[in-house]
Design a protein around this motif. Structure first.
Motif, PDB file in Angstrom:
ATOM      1  N   ALA A 231       0.820  -1.208   0.000  1.00 29.61           N
ATOM      2  CA  ALA A 231       0.000   0.000   0.000  1.00 29.61           C
ATOM      3  C   ALA A 231       0.856   1.261   0.000  1.00 29.61           C
ATOM      4  O   ALA A 231       0.470   2.289  -0.560  1.00 29.61           O
ATOM      5  CB  ALA A 231      -0.933  -0.001   1.209  1.00 29.61           C
ATOM      6  N   ILE A 232       2.014   1.188   0.603  1.00 30.75           N
ATOM      7  CA  ILE A 232       2.916   2.341   0.669  1.00 30.75           C
ATOM      8  C   ILE A 232       3.719   2.472  -0.625  1.00 30.75           C
ATOM      9  O   ILE A 232       3.848   3.555  -1.183  1.00 30.75           O
ATOM     10  CB  ILE A 232       3.860   2.204   1.881  1.00 30.75           C
ATOM     11  N   LEU A 233       4.249   1.371  -1.100  1.00 26.21           N
ATOM     12  CA  LEU A 233       5.169   1.416  -2.228  1.00 26.21           C
ATOM     13  C   LEU A 233       4.473   1.623  -3.578  1.00 26.21           C
ATOM     14  O   LEU A 233       4.990   2.327  -4.438  1.00 26.21           O
ATOM     15  CB  LEU A 233       6.013   0.148  -2.271  1.00 26.21           C
ATOM     16  N   GLU A 234       3.331   1.024  -3.758  1.00 31.73           N
ATOM     17  CA  GLU A 234       2.685   1.098  -5.065  1.00 31.73           C
ATOM     18  C   GLU A 234       1.874   2.380  -5.190  1.00 31.73           C
ATOM     19  O   GLU A 234       0.654   2.374  -5.204  1.00 31.73           O
ATOM     20  CB  GLU A 234       1.871  -0.149  -5.323  1.00 31.73           C
ATOM     21  N   ASN A 235       2.604   3.474  -5.327  1.00 32.59           N
ATOM     22  CA  ASN A 235       1.989   4.781  -5.495  1.00 32.59           C
ATOM     23  C   ASN A 235       2.191   5.250  -6.933  1.00 32.59           C
ATOM     24  O   ASN A 235       2.833   4.570  -7.740  1.00 32.59           O
ATOM     25  CB  ASN A 235       2.578   5.778  -4.481  1.00 32.59           C
ATOM     26  N   GLU A 236       1.661   6.416  -7.249  1.00 31.52           N
ATOM     27  CA  GLU A 236       1.696   6.925  -8.619  1.00 31.52           C
ATOM     28  C   GLU A 236       3.120   7.014  -9.172  1.00 31.52           C
ATOM     29  O   GLU A 236       3.362   6.712 -10.344  1.00 31.52           O
ATOM     30  CB  GLU A 236       1.023   8.293  -8.668  1.00 31.52           C
ATOM     31  N   LEU A 237       4.067   7.425  -8.351  1.00 30.33           N
ATOM     32  CA  LEU A 237       5.446   7.547  -8.812  1.00 30.33           C
ATOM     33  C   LEU A 237       6.058   6.182  -9.132  1.00 30.33           C
ATOM     34  O   LEU A 237       6.583   5.959 -10.228  1.00 30.33           O
ATOM     35  CB  LEU A 237       6.301   8.271  -7.769  1.00 30.33           C
TER      36      LEU A 237
END
Length: 133
Positions: free
Chosen positions: A83-89
């Motif tokens: 949930a933290i790592l798979e962000n837009e960037l």
């Protein structure tokens, strides 16, 4: 061989890169990925070095290996590493787009027991289940 990687741990909502001098070093030393996440002069042996998501985008590795420290030590109320790592960037990186973000399935083995024979077996199983067809 010939694949780049960033190796890191997610903790307290952030991402720390790990080098080839401590936790998870097997990935860069024995498995053979080129760990491009750290500079050789940075001490990453214990909890790594905090990195921004922009840093991950800049390095654009072929693989990202992720150990969830909060899961390993049972932190109450912590978000999952995914949930933290798979962000837009991060979703713009080659690693994400090619399905090469590897969440180490047994973080306690990687974090608290690395070096033991049973832990080594678990660590290799985590890598084999994600990397071998």
């Amino acid at each position: 061989k010939d694949k780049t990687a960033i190796v890191g741990l997610v903790t307290s909502g952030g991402f720390n890169v790990l080098g080839n001098d401590g936790r998870c070093s097997i990935i860069g030393r024995e498995i053979g990925f080129e760990n491009i996440g750290v500079d050789a002069n940075i001490d990453t042996s214990t909890h790594g070095n905090e990195a921004s998501f922009e840093f991950i985008v800049e390095k654009n590795p072929n693989y990202i290996f992720v150990m969830d420290r909060d899961a390993a030590i049972g932190t109450d109320g912590a978000q999952l590493a995914q949930a933290i790592l798979e962000n837009e960037l991060v979703m713009g990186t080659d690693a994400y787009q090619n399905g090469n973000i590897v969440y180490l399935a047994h973080p306690a083995g990687w974090y608290t027991a690395e070096g033991g024979i049973t832990a080594l077996d678990v660590m290799l199983q985590d890598l084999e289940s994600e990397l071998l067809p």
